[in-house]
Design a protein around this motif. Structure first.
Motif, PDB file in Angstrom:
ATOM      1  N   GLN A 148      -1.609   9.348   2.635  1.00 36.90           N
ATOM      2  CA  GLN A 148      -1.231   7.940   2.666  1.00 36.90           C
ATOM      3  C   GLN A 148      -2.422   7.061   2.314  1.00 36.90           C
ATOM      4  O   GLN A 148      -2.292   6.080   1.589  1.00 36.90           O
ATOM      5  CB  GLN A 148      -0.671   7.565   4.049  1.00 36.90           C
ATOM      6  CG  GLN A 148       0.650   8.257   4.402  1.00 36.90           C
ATOM      7  CD  GLN A 148       1.820   7.836   3.511  1.00 36.90           C
ATOM      8  OE1 GLN A 148       1.679   7.746   2.300  1.00 36.90           O
ATOM      9  NE2 GLN A 148       2.969   7.594   4.109  1.00 36.90           N
ATOM     10  N   GLU A 149      -3.608   7.421   2.838  1.00 37.77           N
ATOM     11  CA  GLU A 149      -4.804   6.658   2.508  1.00 37.77           C
ATOM     12  C   GLU A 149      -5.120   6.745   1.018  1.00 37.77           C
ATOM     13  O   GLU A 149      -5.592   5.779   0.412  1.00 37.77           O
ATOM     14  CB  GLU A 149      -5.988   7.170   3.318  1.00 37.77           C
ATOM     15  CG  GLU A 149      -5.841   6.992   4.824  1.00 37.77           C
ATOM     16  CD  GLU A 149      -7.021   7.578   5.579  1.00 37.77           C
ATOM     17  OE1 GLU A 149      -8.025   7.931   4.919  1.00 37.77           O
ATOM     18  OE2 GLU A 149      -6.935   7.685   6.807  1.00 37.77           O
ATOM     19  N   LEU A 150      -4.848   7.898   0.411  1.00 39.99           N
ATOM     20  CA  LEU A 150      -5.131   8.080  -1.009  1.00 39.99           C
ATOM     21  C   LEU A 150      -4.285   7.168  -1.881  1.00 39.99           C
ATOM     22  O   LEU A 150      -4.684   6.821  -2.992  1.00 39.99           O
ATOM     23  CB  LEU A 150      -4.852   9.533  -1.420  1.00 39.99           C
ATOM     24  CG  LEU A 150      -5.772  10.620  -0.895  1.00 39.99           C
ATOM     25  CD1 LEU A 150      -5.323  11.963  -1.409  1.00 39.99           C
ATOM     26  CD2 LEU A 150      -7.200  10.340  -1.283  1.00 39.99           C
ATOM     27  N   PHE A 151      -3.122   6.773  -1.385  1.00 38.72           N
ATOM     28  CA  PHE A 151      -2.178   6.050  -2.220  1.00 38.72           C
ATOM     29  C   PHE A 151      -2.456   4.556  -2.296  1.00 38.72           C
ATOM     30  O   PHE A 151      -1.807   3.842  -3.063  1.00 38.72           O
ATOM     31  CB  PHE A 151      -0.753   6.278  -1.712  1.00 38.72           C
ATOM     32  CG  PHE A 151      -0.330   7.722  -1.733  1.00 38.72           C
ATOM     33  CD1 PHE A 151      -0.747   8.560  -2.749  1.00 38.72           C
ATOM     34  CD2 PHE A 151       0.477   8.237  -0.729  1.00 38.72           C
ATOM     35  CE1 PHE A 151      -0.373   9.894  -2.772  1.00 38.72           C
ATOM     36  CE2 PHE A 151       0.857   9.572  -0.751  1.00 38.72           C
ATOM     37  CZ  PHE A 151       0.432  10.395  -1.768  1.00 38.72           C
ATOM     38  N   THR A 152      -3.402   4.058  -1.515  1.00 34.42           N
ATOM     39  CA  THR A 152      -3.643   2.616  -1.486  1.00 34.42           C
ATOM     40  C   THR A 152      -4.001   2.070  -2.870  1.00 34.42           C
ATOM     41  O   THR A 152      -3.421   1.081  -3.329  1.00 34.42           O
ATOM     42  CB  THR A 152      -4.758   2.276  -0.483  1.00 34.42           C
ATOM     43  OG1 THR A 152      -4.331   2.648   0.828  1.00 34.42           O
ATOM     44  CG2 THR A 152      -5.061   0.785  -0.498  1.00 34.42           C
ATOM     45  N   ASP A 153      -4.950   2.687  -3.555  1.00 36.06           N
ATOM     46  CA  ASP A 153      -5.350   2.213  -4.880  1.00 36.06           C
ATOM     47  C   ASP A 153      -4.192   2.289  -5.869  1.00 36.06           C
ATOM     48  O   ASP A 153      -3.991   1.365  -6.668  1.00 36.06           O
ATOM     49  CB  ASP A 153      -6.531   3.029  -5.408  1.00 36.06           C
ATOM     50  CG  ASP A 153      -7.837   2.691  -4.704  1.00 36.06           C
ATOM     51  OD1 ASP A 153      -7.920   1.607  -4.102  1.00 36.06           O
ATOM     52  OD2 ASP A 153      -8.771   3.516  -4.758  1.00 36.06           O
ATOM     53  N   MET A 154      -3.444   3.386  -5.846  1.00 34.52           N
ATOM     54  CA  MET A 154      -2.324   3.554  -6.761  1.00 34.52           C
ATOM     55  C   MET A 154      -1.272   2.475  -6.560  1.00 34.52           C
ATOM     56  O   MET A 154      -0.787   1.858  -7.521  1.00 34.52           O
ATOM     57  CB  MET A 154      -1.683   4.936  -6.561  1.00 34.52           C
ATOM     58  CG  MET A 154      -0.376   5.141  -7.327  1.00 34.52           C
ATOM     59  SD  MET A 154       0.356   6.774  -7.039  1.00 34.52           S
ATOM     60  CE  MET A 154       0.791   6.674  -5.285  1.00 34.52           C
ATOM     61  N   VAL A 155      -0.924   2.215  -5.317  1.00 34.56           N
ATOM     62  CA  VAL A 155       0.120   1.235  -5.031  1.00 34.56           C
ATOM     63  C   VAL A 155      -0.353  -0.172  -5.371  1.00 34.56           C
ATOM     64  O   VAL A 155       0.395  -0.968  -5.953  1.00 34.56           O
ATOM     65  CB  VAL A 155       0.558   1.327  -3.558  1.00 34.56           C
ATOM     66  CG1 VAL A 155       1.533   0.201  -3.216  1.00 34.56           C
ATOM     67  CG2 VAL A 155       1.204   2.679  -3.287  1.00 34.56           C
ATOM     68  N   ARG A 156      -1.600  -0.479  -5.025  1.00 34.48           N
ATOM     69  CA  ARG A 156      -2.128  -1.811  -5.339  1.00 34.48           C
ATOM     70  C   ARG A 156      -2.151  -2.029  -6.849  1.00 34.48           C
ATOM     71  O   ARG A 156      -1.807  -3.107  -7.343  1.00 34.48           O
ATOM     72  CB  ARG A 156      -3.532  -1.968  -4.739  1.00 34.48           C
ATOM     73  CG  ARG A 156      -4.095  -3.367  -4.867  1.00 34.48           C
ATOM     74  CD  ARG A 156      -5.193  -3.612  -3.835  1.00 34.48           C
ATOM     75  NE  ARG A 156      -6.269  -2.642  -3.928  1.00 34.48           N
ATOM     76  CZ  ARG A 156      -7.387  -2.840  -4.632  1.00 34.48           C
ATOM     77  NH1 ARG A 156      -7.542  -3.960  -5.310  1.00 34.48           N
ATOM     78  NH2 ARG A 156      -8.341  -1.929  -4.651  1.00 34.48           N
ATOM     79  N   LEU A 157      -2.548  -0.996  -7.605  1.00 33.46           N
ATOM     80  CA  LEU A 157      -2.534  -1.094  -9.064  1.00 33.46           C
ATOM     81  C   LEU A 157      -1.113  -1.314  -9.580  1.00 33.46           C
ATOM     82  O   LEU A 157      -0.873  -2.193 -10.416  1.00 33.46           O
ATOM     83  CB  LEU A 157      -3.129   0.173  -9.683  1.00 33.46           C
ATOM     84  CG  LEU A 157      -3.044   0.283 -11.213  1.00 33.46           C
ATOM     85  CD1 LEU A 157      -3.822  -0.846 -11.880  1.00 33.46           C
ATOM     86  CD2 LEU A 157      -3.545   1.652 -11.676  1.00 33.46           C
ATOM     87  N   ALA A 158      -0.167  -0.531  -9.074  1.00 30.17           N
ATOM     88  CA  ALA A 158       1.222  -0.651  -9.534  1.00 30.17           C
ATOM     89  C   ALA A 158       1.790  -2.035  -9.237  1.00 30.17           C
ATOM     90  O   ALA A 158       2.491  -2.630 -10.067  1.00 30.17           O
ATOM     91  CB  ALA A 158       2.084   0.427  -8.883  1.00 30.17           C
ATOM     92  N   LEU A 159       1.494  -2.555  -8.052  1.00 29.77           N
ATOM     93  CA  LEU A 159       1.996  -3.884  -7.688  1.00 29.77           C
ATOM     94  C   LEU A 159       1.366  -4.968  -8.557  1.00 29.77           C
ATOM     95  O   LEU A 159       2.047  -5.919  -8.969  1.00 29.77           O
ATOM     96  CB  LEU A 159       1.720  -4.154  -6.213  1.00 29.77           C
ATOM     97  CG  LEU A 159       2.590  -3.382  -5.224  1.00 29.77           C
ATOM     98  CD1 LEU A 159       2.021  -3.490  -3.813  1.00 29.77           C
ATOM     99  CD2 LEU A 159       4.033  -3.887  -5.253  1.00 29.77           C
ATOM    100  N   ASP A 160       0.082  -4.840  -8.854  1.00 27.94           N
ATOM    101  CA  ASP A 160      -0.569  -5.824  -9.720  1.00 27.94           C
ATOM    102  C   ASP A 160      -0.037  -5.730 -11.147  1.00 27.94           C
ATOM    103  O   ASP A 160       0.119  -6.749 -11.832  1.00 27.94           O
ATOM    104  CB  ASP A 160      -2.081  -5.638  -9.693  1.00 27.94           C
ATOM    105  CG  ASP A 160      -2.706  -6.126  -8.389  1.00 27.94           C
ATOM    106  OD1 ASP A 160      -2.011  -6.830  -7.620  1.00 27.94           O
ATOM    107  OD2 ASP A 160      -3.874  -5.807  -8.129  1.00 27.94           O
ATOM    108  N   VAL A 161       0.237  -4.521 -11.606  1.00 27.92           N
ATOM    109  CA  VAL A 161       0.863  -4.355 -12.923  1.00 27.92           C
ATOM    110  C   VAL A 161       2.254  -4.985 -12.922  1.00 27.92           C
ATOM    111  O   VAL A 161       2.636  -5.708 -13.849  1.00 27.92           O
ATOM    112  CB  VAL A 161       0.959  -2.861 -13.295  1.00 27.92           C
ATOM    113  CG1 VAL A 161       1.846  -2.662 -14.524  1.00 27.92           C
ATOM    114  CG2 VAL A 161      -0.424  -2.279 -13.549  1.00 27.92           C
ATOM    115  N   ALA A 162       3.006  -4.736 -11.861  1.00 25.13           N
ATOM    116  CA  ALA A 162       4.384  -5.228 -11.777  1.00 25.13           C
ATOM    117  C   ALA A 162       4.466  -6.741 -11.750  1.00 25.13           C
ATOM    118  O   ALA A 162       5.387  -7.340 -12.310  1.00 25.13           O
ATOM    119  CB  ALA A 162       5.057  -4.656 -10.532  1.00 25.13           C
TER     120      ALA A 162
END
Length: 250
Positions: free
Chosen positions: A221-235
């Motif tokens: 779950q901690e690993l996914f923070t960067d991925m999710v933040r990137l995806a949300l900023d892209v979105a």
């Protein structure tokens, strides 16, 4: 009465942009950690879905489950029934190249597959689905601006998770530059193309088929923070200047 056999949400419950985690616990975590004004819109079959806001923009999340058939059903219904226009996968993958290290991000430009699904749709053609170019470029730019370790290129999707020939079965795609393997990206890009929608797959490398390394499930779950933040900023088409370097937006 349900709008589809797999979803209890009403028309209008989903935003036009939907992030697609595979795991319902990850979906729940993203909603609680990153979104404001969150409401649950689906619980059927445990495929949790939420709609909220990120930096003021409407965003939905929908769990896809594991594998191409499961994702294809939810992606099809989101696009056809609920009017979604942009789908972004936030998932996990296994590294197929030595330089693709654990915990880095892979942004898929295109995805090969061993699945028979596309053969039923395209006959003699080997259809080559790809990401939306606008989203792909935006993700690559933001990832660089955010200082994230990432790779952009072709990936592979497989219907088989446990296989006796763990690495050898990917020899062909590896020789032609495949960076990583998951089970869903090819289906996402294919369904999105059918509906003329935008799609992108961003995955975190949680194991390496080359080096036989893997991450611990307790840290994922901690690993996914960067991925999710990137995806949300892209979105939401955010800029790196708008993205806060500290804690996730709540």
């Amino acid at each position: 009465m349900q709008t589809t056999p797999h979803n209890e949400a009403k028309r209008g419950d989903y935003a036009e942009t939907v992030l697609l985690p595979g795991d319902p616990q990850r979906t729940e975590w993203i909603a609680a950690t990153f979104l404001q004004d969150v409401r649950c819109v689906n619980r059927v079959r445990g495929a949790l879905a939420y709609t909220g806001r990120y930096r003021g923009a409407p965003i939905s999340l929908h769990t896809t489950g594991i594998g191409a058939p499961s994702l294809a059903i939810y992606a099809h219904e989101l696009l056809e029934t609920y009017g979604a226009k942009t789908l972004i996968r936030v998932g996990t993958c296994g590294g197929l190249a030595e330089h693709v290290k654990l915990r880095s991000l892979v942004i898929s430009q295109s995805s090969s597959s061993d699945s028979a699904i596309n053969r039923q749709l395209f006959g003699v053609y080997d259809y080559a689905p790809s990401a939306n170019f606008e989203l792909l470029c935006r993700a690559a730019r933001l990832a660089a601006e955010m200082g994230l370790v990432h790779h952009v290129g072709q990936t592979a999707s497989s219907d088989v998770f446990y296989h006796p020939d763990v690495l050898g079965r990917f020899a062909g795609v590896r020789a032609h530059g495949a960076l990583a393997v998951d089970m869903e990206t090819n289906a996402l890009y294919t369904v999105a193309a059918r509906f003329g929608a935008k799609a992108l797959s961003i995955c975190t490398v949680v194991d390496s088929l080359v080096n036989h390394e893997d991450t611990d499930s307790t840290e994922r779950q901690e690993l996914f923070t960067d991925m999710v933040r990137l995806a949300l900023d892209v979105a939401t088409n955010a800029t790196s200047a708008e993205a806060e370097p500290g804690s996730p937006q709540r």
